[in-house]
Design an enzyme around this catalytic site. Structure first.
Site, PDB file in Angstrom:
ATOM      1  N   CYS A 120       0.801  -1.228   0.000  1.00 45.52           N
ATOM      2  CA  CYS A 120       0.000   0.000   0.000  1.00 45.52           C
ATOM      3  C   CYS A 120       0.835   1.280   0.000  1.00 45.52           C
ATOM      4  CB  CYS A 120      -0.932   0.006   1.209  1.00 45.52           C
ATOM      5  SG  CYS A 120      -1.918  -1.489   1.351  1.00 45.52           S
ATOM      6  N   ARG A 145     -19.792   8.954  -1.939  1.00 45.08           N
ATOM      7  CA  ARG A 145     -21.240   8.856  -1.715  1.00 45.08           C
ATOM      8  C   ARG A 145     -21.689  10.006  -0.812  1.00 45.08           C
ATOM      9  NH1 ARG A 145     -19.530   3.427  -1.359  1.00 45.08           N
ATOM     10  NH2 ARG A 145     -19.604   3.398   0.909  1.00 45.08           N
ATOM     11  N   SER A 175     -11.853   0.696   2.864  1.00 45.62           N
ATOM     12  CA  SER A 175     -11.464   1.386   1.636  1.00 45.62           C
ATOM     13  C   SER A 175     -12.037   0.674   0.420  1.00 45.62           C
ATOM     14  CB  SER A 175      -9.941   1.465   1.527  1.00 45.62           C
ATOM     15  OG  SER A 175      -9.364   0.172   1.501  1.00 45.62           O
ATOM     16  N   HIS A 187      -8.697   3.185  -2.907  1.00 48.94           N
ATOM     17  CA  HIS A 187      -7.337   2.791  -2.542  1.00 48.94           C
ATOM     18  C   HIS A 187      -6.727   1.920  -3.640  1.00 48.94           C
ATOM     19  CE1 HIS A 187      -3.891   1.486  -0.411  1.00 48.94           C
ATOM     20  NE2 HIS A 187      -4.438   0.621   0.431  1.00 48.94           N
ATOM     21  N   CYS A 217      -0.812   2.268   6.480  1.00 49.19           N
ATOM     22  CA  CYS A 217      -0.453   0.917   6.899  1.00 49.19           C
ATOM     23  C   CYS A 217      -0.105   0.111   5.657  1.00 49.19           C
ATOM     24  CB  CYS A 217      -1.582   0.274   7.685  1.00 49.19           C
ATOM     25  SG  CYS A 217      -3.154   0.150   6.804  1.00 49.19           S
ATOM     26  N   GLY A 241       0.234  -3.984   4.124  1.00 50.93           N
ATOM     27  CA  GLY A 241       0.023  -5.409   4.269  1.00 50.93           C
ATOM     28  C   GLY A 241       1.318  -6.161   4.545  1.00 50.93           C
TER      29      GLY A 241
END
Length: 419
Positions: free
Chosen positions: A105, A241, A268, A375, A405, A407
């Site tokens: 990420c 939204r 996300s 994301h 963060c 993974g």
């Protein structure tokens, strides 16, 4: 080698050796599978932001760009060949080199940091840190390796096994271990959408977004083509939204465990997009007559490791490490961009960092985050830098931090200054 500045006075001081940013742009971020960029290729999106970078600074000879680093997580062959082709396709000569980087990420924040380090060590004078991702095309395995050494799946080391734990389960771990309720997660998600909607409607994103003209095939709920493919020009993020509410989100079922709190609404979005940031030494910008294009500068970045089964806490570890390295206090930072991989981990990080008041006051993710914007893994870091730099310009703030963060159990953070 140029030393990293330490202390707010040094961070704000200008020097010929500074790594400055002259352009920071992104495509719209669109929903995978249903959004307007679902039929675009990741390297197509990269080509758009690379071309726009040259157009943004027309006095810059493309041959002056020494190297391009592209963050990418999911593309075939690490995206290196397609990215190189895209770079040449839009006007960069073969003398400009390219490589890809994968820190999950944080891949494109890593790319920006790598280019900055190359400039600081005089390996290059000018470079671009970029990122690209089409999760529509490349998310079939949910970012979990298919062909993996069996000994790792059965490793006696829990942290080794947990590196392939689905991200949603890590979110549930964070919520449970650190006391983040479903109601708090939904409320956080609603606020992300409302902030992003305000930013979009007010034109706040206009300076950072590059329109994308591409092919689009409408499909029905079963994925069947409806009508003929058409050409569309995408100018805005399409996952926001504005009508999101706590009541509507509360109706969603847990997405990862039957009794969990993480849902499709407070996590996300799976997304497609690309972003790019142009960096060079300040003395180079002056020599090339480009000083008036300087938006700001890269100061420093760092990474921190954590247990893979709670990877979402990464920013709560990386940010204090970064601030200590540059001698800053949280009060010195005017704007924070903390990636919203999941509301659970974003809330925990805000709390652990003592930023609850800053979040309420709109200093943390003032224009929403990944819950609303999406994301696209390899592009997120550079997208956040673009949002940060243009946001600081609008607000008049000087110091900003980007963090996310990662993974497998990491966090990364970078500090930037507006000029």
């Amino acid at each position: 080698m140029t030393a990293i500045p330490k202390g707010i006075k040094a961070v704000l001081a200008k020097a010929p050796t500074d790594v400055v940013i002259l352009s920071s742009l992104r495509t719209p971020i669109c929903r995978s599978y249903r959004g307007q960029l679902k039929d675009a290729f990741p390297e197509e999106l990269l080509s758009v932001v690379l071309r726009a970078t040259l157009d943004k600074v027309p006095q810059l000879d493309p041959a002056a760009v020494d190297d391009v680093a592209v963050g990418v997580v999911l593309s075939e062959l690490g995206g290196s060949k397609a990215a190189r082709m895209a770079m040449n396709h839009v006007g960069f000569p073969s003398t400009t080199s390219l490589y890809t980087a994968n820190r999950a990420c944080a891949s494109s924040l890593q790319s920006i940091a790598l280019v900055a380090a190359q400039i600081r060590t005089e390996m290059i004078d000018v470079g671009i840190g970029a990122g690209m991702e089409s999760m529509t095309r490349n998310y079939g395995s949910k970012a979990i390796p298919v062909d993996l050494w069996p000994a790792l799946r059965e490793s006696p080391v829990k942290d080794a096994r947990d590196c392939i734990m689905p991200m949603g389960l890590t979110s549930e771990n964070v919520a449970r271990r650190y006391g983040v309720s479903r109601a708090d997660q939904d409320a956080f998600a609603v606020e992300s959408h409302l902030r992003a909607a305000r930013a979009r409607d007010s034109g706040a994103f206009d300076a950072e977004i590059v329109p994308v003209t591409t092919r689009f095939q409408e499909v029905d709920k079963a994925g069947n083509a409806v009508g003929e493919p058409r050409t569309v020009t995408v100018t805005q993020d399409d996952g926001i939204r504005p009508g999101a509410s706590a009541e509507s989100l509360a109706k969603l079922k847990p997405a990862f465990t039957p009794d969990g709190a993480s849902t499709a609404g407070n996590s996300s979005q799976v997304s497609d997009g690309a972003a790019a940031t142009l960096l060079m030494r300040r003395s180079t910008a002056t020599r090339l007559g480009l000083a008036d294009h300087i938006l700001g500068r890269f100061v420093a970045a760092t990474v921190a490791g954590c247990a893979p089964d709670e990877m979402g806490i990464g920013p709560a570890l990386a940010i204090p490490k970064l601030l200590a390295q540059v001698g800053l206090e949280p009060r010195d930072v005017h704007r924070w961009e903390i990636n919203e991989a999941f509301a659970s981990q974003a809330i925990h990080c805000v709390r652990a960092l003592g930023l609850e008041a800053a979040w309420r006051d709109g200093a943390v993710n003032p224009d929403g985050g990944a819950i609303a914007l999406g994301h696209p893994l390899g592009a997120t870091g550079a997208r956040m830098v673009a949002t940060l730099m243009h946001g600081l310009r609008r607000s008049g703030g000087e110091v900003g931090v980007v963090s996310m963060c990662i993974g497998t159990g990491m966090g990364m953070a970078g500090v930037f200054v507006r000029e």
